[in-house]
Design a protein around this motif. Structure first.
Motif, mmCIF file in Angstrom:
data_model
loop_
_atom_site.group_PDB
_atom_site.id
_atom_site.type_symbol
_atom_site.label_atom_id
_atom_site.label_comp_id
_atom_site.label_asym_id
_atom_site.label_seq_id
_atom_site.Cartn_x
_atom_site.Cartn_y
_atom_site.Cartn_z
ATOM 1 N N LEU A 138 84.586 33.693 6.250
ATOM 2 C CA LEU A 138 83.649 34.141 7.275
ATOM 3 C C LEU A 138 83.767 33.240 8.493
ATOM 4 C CD1 LEU A 138 80.464 34.783 5.099
ATOM 5 C CD2 LEU A 138 82.047 36.486 6.025
ATOM 6 N N LYS A 143 77.370 32.819 17.915
ATOM 7 C CA LYS A 143 76.479 33.599 18.787
ATOM 8 C C LYS A 143 76.185 32.856 20.079
ATOM 9 C CE LYS A 143 72.123 36.140 18.778
ATOM 10 N NZ LYS A 143 70.905 36.491 18.009
ATOM 11 N N SER A 214 83.193 46.258 13.678
ATOM 12 C CA SER A 214 81.854 45.674 13.692
ATOM 13 C C SER A 214 81.826 44.203 13.275
ATOM 14 C CB SER A 214 80.919 46.473 12.774
ATOM 15 O OG SER A 214 81.421 46.501 11.443
ATOM 16 N N GLU A 215 82.699 43.795 12.363
ATOM 17 C CA GLU A 215 82.660 42.419 11.866
ATOM 18 C C GLU A 215 84.001 41.718 12.052
ATOM 19 O OE1 GLU A 215 80.000 40.958 10.996
ATOM 20 O OE2 GLU A 215 78.697 42.727 10.916
ATOM 21 N N GLY A 216 83.928 40.434 12.336
ATOM 22 C CA GLY A 216 85.139 39.648 12.516
ATOM 23 C C GLY A 216 85.594 39.012 11.217
ATOM 24 N N ILE A 217 86.676 38.235 11.297
ATOM 25 C CA ILE A 217 87.233 37.596 10.105
ATOM 26 C C ILE A 217 88.017 36.354 10.526
ATOM 27 C CG2 ILE A 217 89.431 38.852 10.131
ATOM 28 C CD1 ILE A 217 89.188 39.050 7.068
ATOM 29 N N THR A 226 84.102 39.754 16.938
ATOM 30 C CA THR A 226 83.549 40.991 17.491
ATOM 31 C C THR A 226 82.289 40.690 18.303
ATOM 32 O OG1 THR A 226 82.101 41.463 15.610
ATOM 33 C CG2 THR A 226 84.398 42.206 15.457
ATOM 34 N N ASN A 228 79.379 41.714 17.601
ATOM 35 C CA ASN A 228 78.313 41.342 16.661
ATOM 36 C C ASN A 228 78.271 39.838 16.469
ATOM 37 O OD1 ASN A 228 77.303 43.860 16.173
ATOM 38 N ND2 ASN A 228 78.336 44.161 14.224
ATOM 39 N N ASN A 229 79.450 39.211 16.409
ATOM 40 C CA ASN A 229 79.522 37.763 16.227
ATOM 41 C C ASN A 229 79.015 37.009 17.455
ATOM 42 O OD1 ASN A 229 82.624 38.585 14.771
ATOM 43 N ND2 ASN A 229 80.870 37.903 13.587
ATOM 44 N N LYS A 233 73.692 41.650 16.102
ATOM 45 C CA LYS A 233 73.711 43.077 15.804
ATOM 46 C C LYS A 233 72.646 43.839 16.573
ATOM 47 C CE LYS A 233 75.724 42.639 11.197
ATOM 48 N NZ LYS A 233 75.570 42.924 9.752
#
Length: 356
Positions: A138, A143, A214-217, A226, A228-229, A233
């Motif tokens: 993760l 943010k 929607s989600e990073g890695i 992304t 979202n990160n 959200k």
């Protein structure tokens, strides 16, 4: 999808009569008159002599990739369809087609899949012999902190310390442009790339693109970040709601970090004001954050963070001399009305020109 021409309607009428033995139903009458009411997709097979499934179009060597939990989710969906079918059977005007003529049941689906090569993806590590565990993790907290002196501090530190390459994924081309400018203002130069392959062929450490993600890695050699990160959200959800309402969504304010103190902004209901910063208020022991906006004659309007979707950028020529509207007056409503009338006049003139 299905064609709505006379031939398709003729096929529908013939199949409907064959299936139900009468032509008294609401759906039959509507389609016969060229109207297609809500729910017509559940009668889609009647518009064709025969139908196929997606799997009929796949190459024999195609590999099916699915997430863990797919089997359980499919069974749940199948149970919901059966419940809905039993309920719909009570309607005399909208008799449903037999469910096996509209949907594949679970047994049929997995029978078609059994001879296909399959890959299951999942988040937890697997100890099965045939499994392949990727070295992923993760992302750390990245943010953007809009109320600090250096809102992008976490992102800047991550990019500087991470040994691999970084790809930031935005939700749209307009958002990509806005975020590129934001990064540039904090001495982060992001190179635009068109897609994943383009990113792999680039050599620059920090790249930016737009895609539905929607989600990073975090991997050993690269990191994908992304919106979202970066924004959270809740803010991204507000962006999507605003996109549904405004054509100029990509130029709308998407996060507090993009509003500077003193910037003119536009509130959908109250017009042009200036941003004075964030204010916190407590109601029933619950603290809430508000945008403080100044209007004409020093009037102050507090806008809840949850209503950020009502705020957009001021697009006038001179932001330093943006005219502030007066709260409690019809000034803003009249301005919008004049703009709408002017737009209507231009459209009328264009129609007249084209008519000639």
């Amino acid at each position: 999808e299905f064609a709505s021409d006379s031939e398709s309607i003729s096929i529908f009428k013939k199949n409907y009569l064959s299936e139900f033995g009468n032509t008294d139903g609401f759906i039959y009458k509507e389609v016969s008159e060229g109207r297609f009411p809500g729910g017509i997709e559940f009668y889609l097979p009647l518009f064709f002599h025969e139908t196929n499934t997606l799997l009929d179009y796949l190459d024999t060597q195609a590999i099916i990739v699915y997430q863990k939990g797919f089997i359980e989710a499919t069974q749940l969906h199948n149970d919901e369809l059966l419940d809905r079918f039993e309920h719909c059977k009570l309607s005399l005007q909208r008799l449903p087609l037999p469910i096996n003529k509209v949907f594949l049941n679970v047994e049929e689906l997995f029978k078609l899949l059994q001879d296909k090569k399959k890959i299951q993806t999942q988040a937890p590590k697997s100890n099965k012999k045939e499994s392949l565990n990727f070295s992923t993790a993760l992302l750390p907290p990245l943010k953007i902190q809009s109320q600090t002196k250096n809102p992008l501090k976490k992102l800047i530190k991550f990019v500087e310390n991470f040994e691999g390459r970084v790809l930031i994924v935005c939700e749209s081309q307009g958002r990509q442009s806005v975020l590129t400018d934001l990064l540039s203002s904090y001495q982060l130069s992001a190179v635009n790339c068109d897609h994943w392959i383009d990113f792999l062929e680039q050599k620059e450490k920090l790249c930016i693109t737009n895609a539905s993600l929607s989600e990073g890695i975090l991997c050993d050699q690269f990191a994908i970040i992304t919106e979202n990160n970066l924004f959270g959200k809740d803010v991204v959800k507000q962006q999507r709601r605003r996109r549904a309402k405004h054509k100029d969504f990509d130029e709308a304010i998407k996060s507090l970090i993009e509003i500077q103190l003193g910037d003119p902004i536009v509130h959908e209901q109250y017009g042009v004001g200036r941003y004075l910063g964030l204010k916190s208020r407590s109601f029933d022991d619950n603290q809430q954050d508000f945008l403080s906006l100044e209007y004409a004659n020093g009037a102050i309007l507090l806008v809840p963070i949850t209503s950020l979707n009502l705020i957009s950028r001021y697009s006038g020529a001179n932001i330093d001399h943006a005219p502030l509207h007066k709260l409690g007056s019809q000034q803003w409503a009249k301005a919008k009305k004049r703009a709408a009338e002017a737009l209507y006049d231009v459209a009328a003139e264009l129609l007249e020109i084209y008519a000639k």
